[in-house]
Design a protein around this motif. Structure first.
Motif, PDB file in Angstrom:
ATOM      1  N   ILE A   1       1.075  -1.579  -0.176  1.00 11.49           N
ATOM      2  CA  ILE A   1       0.082  -0.094  -0.037  1.00 11.49           C
ATOM      3  C   ILE A   1       0.880   1.407  -0.186  1.00 11.49           C
ATOM      4  N   ASN A   2       1.951   1.293   0.619  1.00 14.72           N
ATOM      5  CA  ASN A   2       3.196   2.404   1.329  1.00 14.72           C
ATOM      6  C   ASN A   2       3.272   2.786   0.026  1.00 14.72           C
ATOM      7  N   ASP A   3       3.892   1.620  -1.545  1.00 13.22           N
ATOM      8  CA  ASP A   3       4.662   1.412  -2.349  1.00 13.22           C
ATOM      9  C   ASP A   3       3.734   2.840  -3.067  1.00 13.22           C
ATOM     10  N   ASP A   4       2.015   1.573  -3.433  1.00  8.42           N
ATOM     11  CA  ASP A   4       1.340   2.414  -4.091  1.00  8.42           C
ATOM     12  C   ASP A   4       0.618   3.336  -3.585  1.00  8.42           C
ATOM     13  N   LEU A   5       0.710   4.265  -2.427  1.00  9.57           N
ATOM     14  CA  LEU A   5       1.271   5.414  -3.037  1.00  9.57           C
ATOM     15  C   LEU A   5       1.571   6.708  -3.471  1.00  9.57           C
ATOM     16  N   GLU A   6       2.781   5.733  -4.028  1.00  7.33           N
ATOM     17  CA  GLU A   6       3.802   7.500  -4.488  1.00  7.33           C
ATOM     18  C   GLU A   6       3.615   7.202  -5.670  1.00  7.33           C
ATOM     19  N   ALA A   7       2.424   6.178  -6.307  1.00  2.00           N
ATOM     20  CA  ALA A   7       1.665   6.722  -7.700  1.00  2.00           C
ATOM     21  C   ALA A   7       1.313   8.252  -7.362  1.00  2.00           C
ATOM     22  N   VAL A   8       1.696   8.827  -9.328  1.00  2.00           N
ATOM     23  CA  VAL A   8       1.581   9.736  -8.934  1.00  2.00           C
ATOM     24  C   VAL A   8      -0.122   9.995  -9.798  1.00  2.00           C
ATOM     25  N   LEU A   9      -0.936  11.037  -9.203  1.00  2.00           N
ATOM     26  CA  LEU A   9      -2.135  10.909 -10.760  1.00  2.00           C
ATOM     27  C   LEU A   9      -1.607  12.259 -11.313  1.00  2.00           C
TER      28      LEU A   9
ATOM     29  N   LEU B   1      -0.599   9.654  -4.758  1.00  2.00           N
ATOM     30  CA  LEU B   1      -1.745   9.218  -3.941  1.00  2.00           C
ATOM     31  C   LEU B   1      -1.283   9.323  -2.358  1.00  2.00           C
ATOM     32  N   ALA B   2      -0.594   9.354  -1.963  1.00  2.28           N
ATOM     33  CA  ALA B   2      -0.181   9.670  -1.057  1.00  2.28           C
ATOM     34  C   ALA B   2      -0.873  11.326   0.051  1.00  2.28           C
ATOM     35  N   THR B   3      -0.484  12.187  -0.898  1.00  2.00           N
ATOM     36  CA  THR B   3      -0.449  13.873  -0.592  1.00  2.00           C
ATOM     37  C   THR B   3      -1.981  13.686  -1.152  1.00  2.00           C
ATOM     38  N   LEU B   4      -2.965  13.092  -1.379  1.00  2.00           N
ATOM     39  CA  LEU B   4      -4.350  13.782  -1.953  1.00  2.00           C
ATOM     40  C   LEU B   4      -5.101  13.017  -0.783  1.00  2.00           C
ATOM     41  N   LEU B   5      -4.175  11.181  -0.181  1.00  2.00           N
ATOM     42  CA  LEU B   5      -5.419  10.580   0.563  1.00  2.00           C
ATOM     43  C   LEU B   5      -4.300  10.793   2.178  1.00  2.00           C
ATOM     44  N   LEU B   6      -3.248  11.842   2.060  1.00  2.00           N
ATOM     45  CA  LEU B   6      -2.953  11.889   3.756  1.00  2.00           C
ATOM     46  C   LEU B   6      -3.087  10.963   4.628  1.00  2.00           C
ATOM     47  N   PRO B   7      -2.570   9.889   4.491  1.00  2.00           N
ATOM     48  CA  PRO B   7      -2.471   8.866   5.475  1.00  2.00           C
ATOM     49  C   PRO B   7      -1.831   8.559   7.102  1.00  2.00           C
ATOM     50  N   ARG B   8      -2.061   8.488   8.039  1.00  2.00           N
ATOM     51  CA  ARG B   8      -1.902   8.467   9.284  1.00  2.00           C
ATOM     52  C   ARG B   8      -0.448   8.344   8.874  1.00  2.00           C
TER      53      ARG B   8
ATOM     54  N   ASP C   1      -8.136  -4.921   0.921  1.00  2.00           N
ATOM     55  CA  ASP C   1      -7.089  -4.840  -0.838  1.00  2.00           C
ATOM     56  C   ASP C   1      -6.464  -6.374  -0.496  1.00  2.00           C
ATOM     57  N   GLY C   2      -6.810  -7.315  -1.610  1.00  2.00           N
ATOM     58  CA  GLY C   2      -6.612  -8.481  -1.139  1.00  2.00           C
ATOM     59  C   GLY C   2      -6.727  -9.782  -0.177  1.00  2.00           C
ATOM     60  N   GLN C   3      -6.897 -11.008  -0.247  1.00  2.00           N
ATOM     61  CA  GLN C   3      -7.331 -12.010   0.029  1.00  2.00           C
ATOM     62  C   GLN C   3      -6.918 -12.063   2.220  1.00  2.00           C
ATOM     63  N   GLY C   4      -5.759 -11.544   1.975  1.00  2.00           N
ATOM     64  CA  GLY C   4      -5.795 -11.519   3.520  1.00  2.00           C
ATOM     65  C   GLY C   4      -6.633 -10.322   4.317  1.00  2.00           C
ATOM     66  N   ALA C   5      -7.386  -9.636   3.375  1.00  2.99           N
ATOM     67  CA  ALA C   5      -7.515  -8.462   3.912  1.00  2.99           C
ATOM     68  C   ALA C   5      -9.161  -8.395   4.238  1.00  2.99           C
ATOM     69  N   ILE C   6      -9.533  -9.709   3.215  1.00  2.00           N
ATOM     70  CA  ILE C   6     -11.157 -10.001   2.860  1.00  2.00           C
ATOM     71  C   ILE C   6     -11.188 -10.771   3.441  1.00  2.00           C
ATOM     72  N   LYS C   7     -10.895 -11.587   4.121  1.00  2.00           N
ATOM     73  CA  LYS C   7     -11.455 -12.668   5.458  1.00  2.00           C
ATOM     74  C   LYS C   7     -11.800 -11.789   5.964  1.00  2.00           C
ATOM     75  N   TYR C   8     -11.906 -10.485   6.473  1.00  2.00           N
ATOM     76  CA  TYR C   8     -12.530  -9.171   7.125  1.00  2.00           C
ATOM     77  C   TYR C   8     -13.740  -9.003   7.364  1.00  2.00           C
ATOM     78  N   LEU C   9     -14.033  -9.862   6.565  1.00  2.00           N
ATOM     79  CA  LEU C   9     -14.755  -8.187   5.294  1.00  2.00           C
ATOM     80  C   LEU C   9     -16.812  -8.514   5.946  1.00  2.00           C
ATOM     81  N   LYS C  10     -16.495  -9.543   7.303  1.00  2.00           N
ATOM     82  CA  LYS C  10     -18.040  -9.677   8.013  1.00  2.00           C
ATOM     83  C   LYS C  10     -17.767  -8.897   9.013  1.00  2.00           C
TER      84      LYS C  10
END
Length: 154
Positions: free
Chosen positions: A28-36, A47-54, A87-96
């Motif tokens: 996710i941190n790598d993806d936040l470096e993408a430029v729009l 993306l990090a500039t737009l989403l301002l993660p904590r 994002d991804g199977q490891g996270a989606i298992k908490y959907l409920k």
């Protein structure tokens, strides 16, 4: 395009920290470096500039990033979270277990294990009401993107 620039100063002082992103934190941190960028704008913003993660050094933030490996310890999410991205199977298992009003699941179709997709489909088929993306949300997914939307009573 979303109009956030109109109230940017107010958002920086009192942001609505209502977005949670759950997944492999390093990815996710790598993806936040993408430029729009828009149209002919060569610069754009990350993306990090737009989403301002904590982060440890952030004075203000709009979004919280959670690692899927330790996400069970973070539940329940704060009440002000209105959108959760799993994002991804490891996270989606908490959907409920995620009770935010809107949840987006990002599936990795390159993985042979379909249990995350099956879990989402089971929730849709047992408790969900389908939403037509093009007519009800006004969005048609681009080529190569598979999208499904439905509502579930909390």
């Amino acid at each position: 395009m979303t109009g956030v620039d109109r109230d940017w100063a107010r958002r920086l002082v009192a942001p609505a920290a209502d977005l949670a992103i759950v997944g492999t934190k390093s990815w996710i941190n790598d993806d936040l470096e993408a430029v729009l960028a828009r149209g002919g704008d060569p610069d754009g913003d990350s993306l990090a500039t737009l989403l301002l993660p904590r982060t440890q050094k952030s004075a203000t933030w709009f979004s919280r990033i959670y690692s899927s490996s330790g996400f069970a310890d973070q539940l329940p999410l704060p009440a002000d979270v209105s959108l959760t991205i799993l994002d991804g199977q490891g996270a989606i298992k908490y959907l409920k277990d995620v009770l935010s009003p809107v949840v987006v699941c990002v599936f990795d179709r390159s993985v042979a294990d379909e249990s995350a997709a099956e879990q989402a489909m089971q929730l849709r088929n047992s408790r969900g009401e389908p939403i037509a993306l093009s007519s009800q949300l006004g969005w048609t997914p681009p080529a190569g993107i598979e999208a499904l939307a439905f509502t579930v009573a909390l």
